[in-house]
Write an enzyme that holds these catalytic residues in place. Structure first.
Site, PDB file in Angstrom:
ATOM      1  N   TYR A 239     -15.082   9.038 -10.378  1.00 45.81           N
ATOM      2  CA  TYR A 239     -15.387   7.244  -9.942  1.00 45.81           C
ATOM      3  C   TYR A 239     -15.807   6.560 -11.047  1.00 45.81           C
ATOM      4  O   TYR A 239     -14.966   5.363 -11.694  1.00 45.81           O
ATOM      5  CB  TYR A 239     -15.471   7.570  -8.446  1.00 45.81           C
ATOM      6  CG  TYR A 239     -15.738   5.867  -7.830  1.00 45.81           C
ATOM      7  CD1 TYR A 239     -14.944   5.499  -7.505  1.00 45.81           C
ATOM      8  CD2 TYR A 239     -16.642   5.314  -7.924  1.00 45.81           C
ATOM      9  CE1 TYR A 239     -14.265   3.896  -7.196  1.00 45.81           C
ATOM     10  CE2 TYR A 239     -16.965   4.173  -7.050  1.00 45.81           C
ATOM     11  CZ  TYR A 239     -15.516   3.183  -6.400  1.00 45.81           C
ATOM     12  OH  TYR A 239     -15.581   2.166  -6.491  1.00 45.81           O
TER      13      TYR A 239
ATOM     14  N   ASP B 202       3.473   3.019  -4.645  1.00 49.20           N
ATOM     15  CA  ASP B 202       2.525   3.736  -5.562  1.00 49.20           C
ATOM     16  C   ASP B 202       1.943   3.311  -6.159  1.00 49.20           C
ATOM     17  O   ASP B 202       2.851   2.419  -7.519  1.00 49.20           O
ATOM     18  CB  ASP B 202       3.613   5.122  -5.443  1.00 49.20           C
ATOM     19  CG  ASP B 202       2.054   5.466  -5.753  1.00 49.20           C
ATOM     20  OD1 ASP B 202       0.482   5.734  -6.272  1.00 49.20           O
ATOM     21  OD2 ASP B 202       3.104   6.907  -5.407  1.00 49.20           O
TER      22      ASP B 202
ATOM     23  N   LYS C 193     -14.296   3.438 -13.399  1.00 52.07           N
ATOM     24  CA  LYS C 193     -14.439   2.616 -13.915  1.00 52.07           C
ATOM     25  C   LYS C 193     -14.743   1.975 -15.258  1.00 52.07           C
ATOM     26  O   LYS C 193     -14.066   0.390 -15.417  1.00 52.07           O
ATOM     27  CB  LYS C 193     -15.450   1.866 -12.624  1.00 52.07           C
ATOM     28  CG  LYS C 193     -15.351   2.090 -10.864  1.00 52.07           C
ATOM     29  CD  LYS C 193     -13.889   1.140 -10.959  1.00 52.07           C
ATOM     30  CE  LYS C 193     -13.190   1.412  -9.282  1.00 52.07           C
ATOM     31  NZ  LYS C 193     -12.165   0.789  -9.229  1.00 52.07           N
TER      32      LYS C 193
ATOM     33  N   ASP D 294       0.453  -1.065   0.037  1.00 52.47           N
ATOM     34  CA  ASP D 294       0.385   0.468  -0.106  1.00 52.47           C
ATOM     35  C   ASP D 294       0.879   1.000  -0.020  1.00 52.47           C
ATOM     36  O   ASP D 294       2.579   0.481   0.738  1.00 52.47           O
ATOM     37  CB  ASP D 294      -0.681  -0.104   0.794  1.00 52.47           C
ATOM     38  CG  ASP D 294      -2.663   0.914   1.114  1.00 52.47           C
ATOM     39  OD1 ASP D 294      -3.279   0.068   1.065  1.00 52.47           O
ATOM     40  OD2 ASP D 294      -2.471   2.120   1.163  1.00 52.47           O
ATOM     41  N   ILE D 295      -0.296   2.320  -0.140  1.00 46.69           N
ATOM     42  CA  ILE D 295       1.701   3.027  -0.156  1.00 46.69           C
ATOM     43  C   ILE D 295       1.403   3.658   1.109  1.00 46.69           C
ATOM     44  O   ILE D 295       2.274   4.835   1.375  1.00 46.69           O
ATOM     45  CB  ILE D 295       0.347   4.702  -0.977  1.00 46.69           C
ATOM     46  CG1 ILE D 295       1.176   5.559  -1.434  1.00 46.69           C
ATOM     47  CG2 ILE D 295      -1.176   5.145  -0.038  1.00 46.69           C
ATOM     48  CD1 ILE D 295       0.341   6.736  -2.529  1.00 46.69           C
TER      49      ILE D 295
HETATM   50  N1  LIG Z   1     -15.564  -0.484  -0.745  1.00 51.51           N
HETATM   51  C1  LIG Z   1     -16.924  -0.845  -1.498  1.00 51.51           C
HETATM   52  O1  LIG Z   1     -17.943  -0.807  -0.544  1.00 51.51           O
HETATM   53  C2  LIG Z   1     -16.051  -0.867  -2.529  1.00 51.51           C
HETATM   54  C3  LIG Z   1     -17.277  -1.112  -3.761  1.00 51.51           C
HETATM   55  C4  LIG Z   1     -17.199  -0.987  -4.912  1.00 51.51           C
HETATM   56  C5  LIG Z   1     -16.061  -1.159  -5.529  1.00 51.51           C
HETATM   57  N2  LIG Z   1     -14.725  -1.169  -4.768  1.00 51.51           N
HETATM   58  C6  LIG Z   1     -13.253  -1.101  -5.156  1.00 51.51           C
HETATM   59  O2  LIG Z   1     -12.498  -1.749  -4.696  1.00 51.51           O
HETATM   60  C7  LIG Z   1     -11.465  -1.491  -4.579  1.00 51.51           C
HETATM   61  C8  LIG Z   1     -10.934  -1.602  -2.858  1.00 51.51           C
HETATM   62  O3  LIG Z   1     -11.566  -0.860  -2.491  1.00 51.51           O
HETATM   63  P1  LIG Z   1     -12.119  -0.225  -0.963  1.00 51.51           P
HETATM   64  O4  LIG Z   1     -13.747   0.008  -1.046  1.00 51.51           O
HETATM   65  O5  LIG Z   1     -11.050  -1.269   0.085  1.00 51.51           O
HETATM   66  O6  LIG Z   1     -11.241   1.057  -1.138  1.00 51.51           O
HETATM   67  P2  LIG Z   1     -10.185   2.160   0.321  1.00 51.51           P
HETATM   68  O7  LIG Z   1     -10.063   3.662   0.656  1.00 51.51           O
HETATM   69  O8  LIG Z   1     -10.978   1.523   1.453  1.00 51.51           O
HETATM   70  O9  LIG Z   1      -9.035   1.198  -0.022  1.00 51.51           O
HETATM   71  C9  LIG Z   1      -8.118   1.916  -0.769  1.00 51.51           C
HETATM   72  C10 LIG Z   1      -6.541   1.536  -0.276  1.00 51.51           C
HETATM   73  O10 LIG Z   1      -5.321   2.262  -1.286  1.00 51.51           O
HETATM   74  C11 LIG Z   1      -4.685   2.712  -1.097  1.00 51.51           C
HETATM   75  N3  LIG Z   1      -4.132   3.005  -1.658  1.00 51.51           N
HETATM   76  C12 LIG Z   1      -4.185   4.907  -2.518  1.00 51.51           C
HETATM   77  N4  LIG Z   1      -3.530   5.757  -3.251  1.00 51.51           N
HETATM   78  C13 LIG Z   1      -2.944   4.175  -3.182  1.00 51.51           C
HETATM   79  C14 LIG Z   1      -2.040   4.394  -4.446  1.00 51.51           C
HETATM   80  N5  LIG Z   1      -1.543   5.687  -5.211  1.00 51.51           N
HETATM   81  N6  LIG Z   1      -0.828   3.706  -4.657  1.00 51.51           N
HETATM   82  C15 LIG Z   1      -1.414   2.333  -3.873  1.00 51.51           C
HETATM   83  N7  LIG Z   1      -2.170   2.477  -2.697  1.00 51.51           N
HETATM   84  C16 LIG Z   1      -3.177   3.546  -2.794  1.00 51.51           C
HETATM   85  C17 LIG Z   1      -5.412   3.032   0.217  1.00 51.51           C
HETATM   86  O11 LIG Z   1      -4.500   4.370   1.079  1.00 51.51           O
HETATM   87  C18 LIG Z   1      -5.961   2.023   0.938  1.00 51.51           C
HETATM   88  O12 LIG Z   1      -5.654   1.135   1.764  1.00 51.51           O
HETATM   89  C19 LIG Z   1     -11.593   0.173  -5.469  1.00 51.51           C
HETATM   90  O13 LIG Z   1     -11.497  -0.971  -6.319  1.00 51.51           O
HETATM   91  C20 LIG Z   1     -12.962   0.435  -5.447  1.00 51.51           C
HETATM   92  O14 LIG Z   1     -13.138   1.398  -6.597  1.00 51.51           O
HETATM   93  C21 LIG Z   1     -14.838  -0.825  -3.370  1.00 51.51           C
END
Ligand SMILES: NC(=O)c1ccc[n+]([C@@H]2O[C@H](COP(=O)([O-])OP(=O)(O)OC[C@H]3O[C@@H](n4cnc5c(N)ncnc54)[C@H](O)[C@@H]3O)[C@@H](O)[C@H]2O)c1
Length: 326
Positions: free
Chosen positions: A146, A56, A150, A37-38
């Site tokens: 967003y 990143d 997607k 993670d970042i």
């Molecule tokens: N949670 C939901 O309800 C939901 C619903 C639909 C789709 N999604 C998708 O599932 C995936 C994960 O979602 P989530 O809910 O765990 O998101 P989240 O926001 O909880 O976590 C995202 C993670 O990505 C990390 N991050 C951000 N920028 C970064 C970078 N440049 N490099 C590396 N890491 C980075 C953040 O630190 C964080 O830990 C995403 O693609 C999201 O679009 C989630």
């Protein structure tokens, strides 16, 4: 092609990554799943139970080094900016969600990885999409950045498969409800916050209207869907990068009523903010027959079972003085 065996999870500290990573470590072996993670993760189970690296997703060189260093054969790209955060910084949302995805797809092509997983979302749909029983193949005209990322991500995964044979897979997750890591700034966050506030304060100010119905899924089902798709035989997958997956649809009012069955004193007020418009552009219910047919998807949790489990887990944590420990 043989099954994946060494997986790099980028975005591992997020709401989904933080539960997907331990599940992957259990199935594939702790040393075979690299969490990245970042952000720093010192002292967390993710960093202690297996390899952890700062990465990143927009840094292609770093991804290459991790692939070579750990002999990675699959990337699960969970790094993203979600809907509410993404709308505040749309350019950054594109940079992380799309440039990051291109990096993982290009790395998969050059290193001949066996698989890439990148989640899509119900945010690919928009106001012109049928909102009830939303089909797999339908209008994709989202009104948030967003959602734009997607849709583009689904198309990129599809293109890399057609053009370069990269086995890129993805699910259109609905709103994910979980008790371990707080959600990272999406429109469906109210369906998680409501549980914490019900236990903590006995009251919740909900940022969408009472009649707002969205598709949701409890985290154990989200992990099951993800693991099942990763393990599905390549030749069975016709859609590959954009599966509709449904579990439970309920209104904010129905969720509050279900919580009240367990906590009769619980009260709720509805104070819609800018996220209401995003919710109004998304489906109420999803048709996921294709996922059921192609790789056997079935959810386990309904509204009653999910609510009971969430309240039990969070009540225990509050009693231990660590409601927000996850
Ligand atoms: N949670 C939901 O309800 C939901 C619903 C639909 C789709 N999604 C998708 O599932 C995936 C994960 O979602 P989530 O809910 O765990 O998101 P989240 O926001 O909880 O976590 C995202 C993670 O990505 C990390 N991050 C951000 N920028 C970064 C970078 N440049 N490099 C590396 N890491 C980075 C953040 O630190 C964080 O830990 C995403 O693609 C999201 O679009 C989630």
């Amino acid at each position: 092609m043989s099954e994946i065996s060494r997986i790099l999870v980028i975005g591992a500290l997020g709401q989904i990554g933080s539960e997907l990573t331990p599940a992957l470590r259990q199935r594939y072996g702790a040393d075979n799943v690299v969490a990245a993670d970042i952000r720093e993760a010192k002292g967390t189970p993710l960093a202690e139970d297996g390899p952890y690296e700062i990465c990143d997703v927009t840094d292609r060189t770093r991804i290459d080094r991790l692939i070579t260093g750990y002999k990675i054969d699959c990337i699960a790209n969970m790094a993203a900016l979600l809907s509410a955060v993404g709308e505040k910084v749309p350019q950054k949302c594109w940079e992380v969600n799309i440039n990051g995805l291109v990096n993982t797809l290009e790395a998969a092509r050059e290193h001949e990885l066996k698989q890439v997983f990148c989640p899509s979302s119900i945010a690919v749909f928009g106001p012109n999409t049928p909102r009830d029983s939303t089909p797999q193949e339908t209008v994709l005209e989202p009104t948030t950045m967003y959602g734009v990322t997607k849709v583009s991500g689904e198309l990129l995964c599809h293109y890399y498969h057609l053009r370069f044979g990269v086995d890129a897979r993805g699910l259109r997750y609905p709103g994910i409800i979980s008790s371990e890591t707080l959600p990272g700034g999406g429109t469906t966050d109210y369906a998680v916050e409501i549980f914490y506030k019900a236990i903590e304060d006995g009251h919740y100010d909900c940022f969408v209207r009472e009649d707002t119905m969205l598709p949701m899924m409890y985290m154990p089902d989200c992990i099951k869907a993800t693991m099942d798709l990763l393990a599905a035989p390549r030749e069975k997958l016709m859609h590959r990068s954009n599966y509709n997956v449904a579990a439970i649809s309920f209104t904010a009012g129905e969720l509050a009523a279900e919580i009240t069955k367990h906590l009769p004193e619980f009260t709720i007020d509805y104070k819609p903010d800018e996220r209401q418009a995003y919710a109004d552009s998304w489906p109420r219910t999803i048709d996921d027959r294709i996922a059921r047919e192609e790789w056997g998807w079935t959810p386990a949790y309904d509204l009653a079972a999910m609510t009971k489990d969430m309240l039990e887990v969070l009540t225990k944590r509050q009693a231990a003085g660590a409601l927000y420990a996850g």
